[in-house]
Design an enzyme around this catalytic site. Structure first.
Site, PDB file in Angstrom:
ATOM      1  N   ASP A 149       0.853  -1.197   0.000  1.00 15.93           N
ATOM      2  CA  ASP A 149       0.000   0.000   0.000  1.00 15.93           C
ATOM      3  C   ASP A 149       0.883   1.238   0.000  1.00 15.93           C
ATOM      4  O   ASP A 149       1.037   1.903   1.022  1.00 15.93           O
ATOM      5  CB  ASP A 149      -0.916   0.009   1.232  1.00 15.93           C
ATOM      6  CG  ASP A 149      -2.056  -0.978   1.122  1.00 15.93           C
ATOM      7  OD1 ASP A 149      -2.735  -0.977   0.090  1.00 15.93           O
ATOM      8  OD2 ASP A 149      -2.272  -1.747   2.075  1.00 15.93           O
ATOM      9  N   ARG A 217      -6.992  10.585   1.357  1.00 18.49           N
ATOM     10  CA  ARG A 217      -6.494   9.543   0.450  1.00 18.49           C
ATOM     11  C   ARG A 217      -7.168   9.646  -0.913  1.00 18.49           C
ATOM     12  O   ARG A 217      -6.716   9.024  -1.874  1.00 18.49           O
ATOM     13  CB  ARG A 217      -6.745   8.161   1.052  1.00 18.49           C
ATOM     14  CG  ARG A 217      -5.972   7.906   2.336  1.00 18.49           C
ATOM     15  CD  ARG A 217      -6.504   6.662   3.034  1.00 18.49           C
ATOM     16  NE  ARG A 217      -6.321   5.475   2.228  1.00 18.49           N
ATOM     17  CZ  ARG A 217      -7.006   4.336   2.405  1.00 18.49           C
ATOM     18  NH1 ARG A 217      -7.957   4.262   3.348  1.00 18.49           N
ATOM     19  NH2 ARG A 217      -6.764   3.295   1.637  1.00 18.49           N
ATOM     20  N   LYS A 247      -9.024   1.666  -6.485  1.00 16.73           N
ATOM     21  CA  LYS A 247      -9.771   1.166  -5.324  1.00 16.73           C
ATOM     22  C   LYS A 247     -10.576   2.321  -4.712  1.00 16.73           C
ATOM     23  O   LYS A 247     -10.221   3.479  -4.909  1.00 16.73           O
ATOM     24  CB  LYS A 247      -8.822   0.548  -4.296  1.00 16.73           C
ATOM     25  CG  LYS A 247      -7.801   1.517  -3.676  1.00 16.73           C
ATOM     26  CD  LYS A 247      -6.871   0.790  -2.716  1.00 16.73           C
ATOM     27  CE  LYS A 247      -5.953   1.766  -2.000  1.00 16.73           C
ATOM     28  NZ  LYS A 247      -5.002   1.066  -1.105  1.00 16.73           N
ATOM     29  N   HIS A 248     -11.694   2.031  -4.057  1.00 21.10           N
ATOM     30  CA  HIS A 248     -12.261   0.753  -3.636  1.00 21.10           C
ATOM     31  C   HIS A 248     -13.613   0.623  -4.323  1.00 21.10           C
ATOM     32  O   HIS A 248     -14.530   1.368  -4.006  1.00 21.10           O
ATOM     33  CB  HIS A 248     -12.434   0.711  -2.131  1.00 21.10           C
ATOM     34  CG  HIS A 248     -11.188   1.055  -1.362  1.00 21.10           C
ATOM     35  ND1 HIS A 248     -10.779   2.369  -1.134  1.00 21.10           N
ATOM     36  CD2 HIS A 248     -10.260   0.265  -0.779  1.00 21.10           C
ATOM     37  CE1 HIS A 248      -9.660   2.362  -0.415  1.00 21.10           C
ATOM     38  NE2 HIS A 248      -9.320   1.093  -0.188  1.00 21.10           N
ATOM     39  N   HIS A 260     -12.431  -1.033   8.240  1.00 14.08           N
ATOM     40  CA  HIS A 260     -11.494  -1.803   9.061  1.00 14.08           C
ATOM     41  C   HIS A 260     -12.139  -2.203  10.388  1.00 14.08           C
ATOM     42  O   HIS A 260     -11.744  -3.196  10.989  1.00 14.08           O
ATOM     43  CB  HIS A 260     -10.230  -0.993   9.355  1.00 14.08           C
ATOM     44  CG  HIS A 260      -9.370  -0.748   8.162  1.00 14.08           C
ATOM     45  ND1 HIS A 260      -9.500   0.371   7.378  1.00 14.08           N
ATOM     46  CD2 HIS A 260      -8.363  -1.479   7.616  1.00 14.08           C
ATOM     47  CE1 HIS A 260      -8.615   0.327   6.398  1.00 14.08           C
ATOM     48  NE2 HIS A 260      -7.916  -0.784   6.512  1.00 14.08           N
ATOM     49  N   ASP A 333     -10.597  -6.362  -1.013  1.00 13.80           N
ATOM     50  CA  ASP A 333      -9.839  -5.671   0.027  1.00 13.80           C
ATOM     51  C   ASP A 333      -9.455  -6.744   1.053  1.00 13.80           C
ATOM     52  O   ASP A 333      -9.834  -7.915   0.935  1.00 13.80           O
ATOM     53  CB  ASP A 333     -10.695  -4.569   0.659  1.00 13.80           C
ATOM     54  CG  ASP A 333      -9.850  -3.456   1.281  1.00 13.80           C
ATOM     55  OD1 ASP A 333      -8.652  -3.699   1.533  1.00 13.80           O
ATOM     56  OD2 ASP A 333     -10.380  -2.362   1.521  1.00 13.80           O
TER      57      ASP A 333
END
Length: 590
Positions: A149, A217, A247-248, A260, A333
């Protein structure tokens, strides 16, 4: 046919005559149109030449460190078909798994049994990465993917690779050439240590200010611009020896939940999904990214039941494959994220993504058991063998296209030479400076002789950028306010004695790390405002924190908390450089 054209020409001539137009007028108009067209072509060519020159100049320090060349599509297809024919069912299924180094037992044994690849922590030192990628490659009969990443570049404070700001800095700079160089720099440094897959860039549209995990991000909230910058990054990366990722899918921007830690949904109907979340993919898929990564969010527009996109055939097959025409590798993911780990058992986490249309299952913590589940599903007819072969063929073909089956392993001496200096330094400086945005000038720039108080606070241990900002700004007094409010009295005293008070907010976006100030720090901001001293709020990180700025204050936003970002902010505050960045998101209340 010739007679028909003659008749049409005659008809046009007759109409022209009836309207009082003669052939000379027609010829003059045509000549003018051609001249205009040539002028447009010339301008486009000049712009492209300038862009190419800028890219080449920023990449000049990497001369001699080019990545190995891949092979033609035809050669890759032939090699993939021949290799697939030699693999057993278990070996074929193993190719469909990339596992996290450090989270699995016996990685050498997994390499020998034919695992598809390994995911490497982005904070692992370069020479350590090289040693482990070379060792595991020697164990494997089929070339391995090594992914990382590297959204923020390969560099850290402990290496001479290049540390880069978050994607929103590219959005603020608003230059495709910088995004292209960002992908190239990251790819060259990654491949030098054996990494051949970048899980970057983020193609999410961050249209929810409360998003705790995408935020900076993302390139921003303009769907088309996100797609264009993502495409530029992919082109730069894949021209330099790696596969890049979008992504995503189908979108992680419009949520206030971090997958997460929990499962959540993307709201909206099909129209809004098509116009917002899917719009960047409609643009960026033209760059032919090697990977697209799914999200564990439920897209309500696609599935009636609460289904993560990772397990949704509508998302991965009907939309991504059939509607958008993507034929690269679809990866999930990480399967150790709470959004799926807490809702699905290990068998479903292994089998359901493949049934939905994924090619790679990422970071399953018990890969041997997961492989066995998939083999059983094939043998009992639940999962067609053709579906597994299709994914394995895509993976093998992509490995061959990179030349992983023919290229020599990365060389330690070559890596050492690359690390003798930060080769991407000039690019990183150019990007961070181009990104800094003055949203409101307030008392800026700080004039020579003005007394300056610098008060800093953050949501993480920001010692490095705080120290750099103090050094480069050169305040008369400095204070730091902790998350519990410690240091507030010193900060207020410093502000009261100053002509200008700079409040620097260092707000990192990360897992279980909300990018905002604590209530105690917000009280400190208000107390400084009440001193009556003119205030400038400088946000290094999430731009949404700028809403905390008093309405009369100056506001500067820089989108990340690297030391280079701190230096660029200091230069803007002091008027040493002009801020040219634009705010790529709307900040409510600003």
């Amino acid at each position: 046919m010739r007679l028909a054209l003659t008749l049409v020409a005659a008809l046009i001539a007759g109409v022209s005559g009836a309207l009082g137009l003669d052939a000379s007028t027609d010829r003059a108009d045509a000549a003018e149109a051609r001249a205009d067209s040539l002028a447009v072509v010339a301008a486009d060519s000049l712009a492209e030449a300038r862009r190419r020159s800028a890219v080449d100049s920023l990449l000049a320090p990497y001369a001699g460190f080019e990545a190995p060349r891949g092979v033609s599509r035809a050669e890759a297809e032939a090699w993939a078909d021949a290799r697939l024919a030699e693999l057993s069912l278990e070996e074929t299924v193993a190719q469909l798994f990339i596992v996290e180094l450090g989270a699995v037992r016996d990685p050498d044994g997994l390499a020998r049994m034919g695992i598809g690849g390994f995911h490497v922590s982005r904070r692992t030192p370069p020479r350590e990465v090289l040693a482990v990628t070379n060792r595991l490659s020697r164990r494997a009969d089929v070339p391995l993917f090594f992914s990382a990443d590297y959204e923020w570049g390969v560099g850290t404070a402990r290496s001479n690779f290049t540390e880069l700001p978050a994607a929103m800095a590219y959005g603020a700079a608003d230059r495709d050439d910088l995004a292209e160089v960002g992908g190239a720099v990251t790819a060259l440094e990654a491949r030098a240590q054996g990494i051949n897959v970048l899980f970057a860039s983020v193609a999410d549209v961050n249209n929810n200010p409360l998003n705790p995990i995408i935020n900076t991000r993302s390139f921003g909230e303009d769907p088309r611009r996100v797609g264009e910058l993502a495409a530029a990054y992919v082109r730069g990366a894949q021209a330099n020896g790696v596969l890049a990722t979008l992504k995503h899918f189908p979108g992680h921007g419009n949520t206030d939940t971090d997958t997460h830690v929990a499962f959540a949904a993307v709201p909206g109907d099909w129209r809004s999904l098509w116009q917002t979340e899917l719009a960047p993919y409609r643009v960026a898929l033209d760059a032919e990214p090697g990977f697209v990564m799914s999200t564990h969010l439920w897209a309500r527009a696609l599935d009636d039941a609460a289904t993560p996109a990772t397990f949704s055939r509508v998302a991965l097959t009907d939309v991504l494959r059939d509607s958008l025409g993507y034929d690269g590798i679809v990866t999930t993911d990480a399967m150790n994220m709470a959004a799926v780990r807490d809702r699905y058992g290990p068998r479903d986490r292994a089998v359901l993504p493949l049934k939905a249309g994924a090619d790679v299952v990422l970071n399953e913590t018990s890969p041997r058991r997961a492989i066995r589940y998939v083999v059983d599903a094939v043998e009992n007819g639940e999962l067609p063998r053709a579906r597994v072969d299709e994914s394995a063929r895509r993976i093998l073909r992509a490995k061959a296209r990179l030349g992983l089956h023919t290229a020599p392993p990365p060389d330690r001496a070559r890596l050492d030479r690359m690390l003798t200096e930060v080769r991407g330094a000039r690019f990183a400086d150019a990007l961070t400076r181009a990104a800094v945005t003055v949203v409101r000038s307030g008392p800026l720039p700080i004039r020579r002789g003005q007394r300056v108080a610098l008060v800093q606070m953050g949501n993480f241990d920001a010692g490095r950028p705080m120290t750099r900002l103090e050094r480069d700004l050169g305040p008369d007094r400095a204070a730091r306010v902790s998350s519990s409010g410690g240091g507030q009295s010193t900060a207020v005293s410093a502000a009261r004695e100053a002509d200008v008070a700079v409040i620097a907010m260092h707000l990192r976006v990360g897992m279980r790390l909300p990018p905002r100030l604590t209530s105690a720090q917000q009280r400190a901001v208000e107390a400084i405002r009440e001193t009556g001293t003119p205030v400038v709020v400088a946000v290094l990180g999430s731009p949404y924190a700028a809403a905390l700025a008093p309405p009369e204050a100056g506001v500067v936003v820089a989108y990340d908390e690297t030391t280079r970002t701190a230096s660029a902010v200091a230069d803007v505050l002091r008027g040493r450089i002009e801020a040219t960045g634009r705010l790529p998101v709307d900040v409510p209340g600003l």
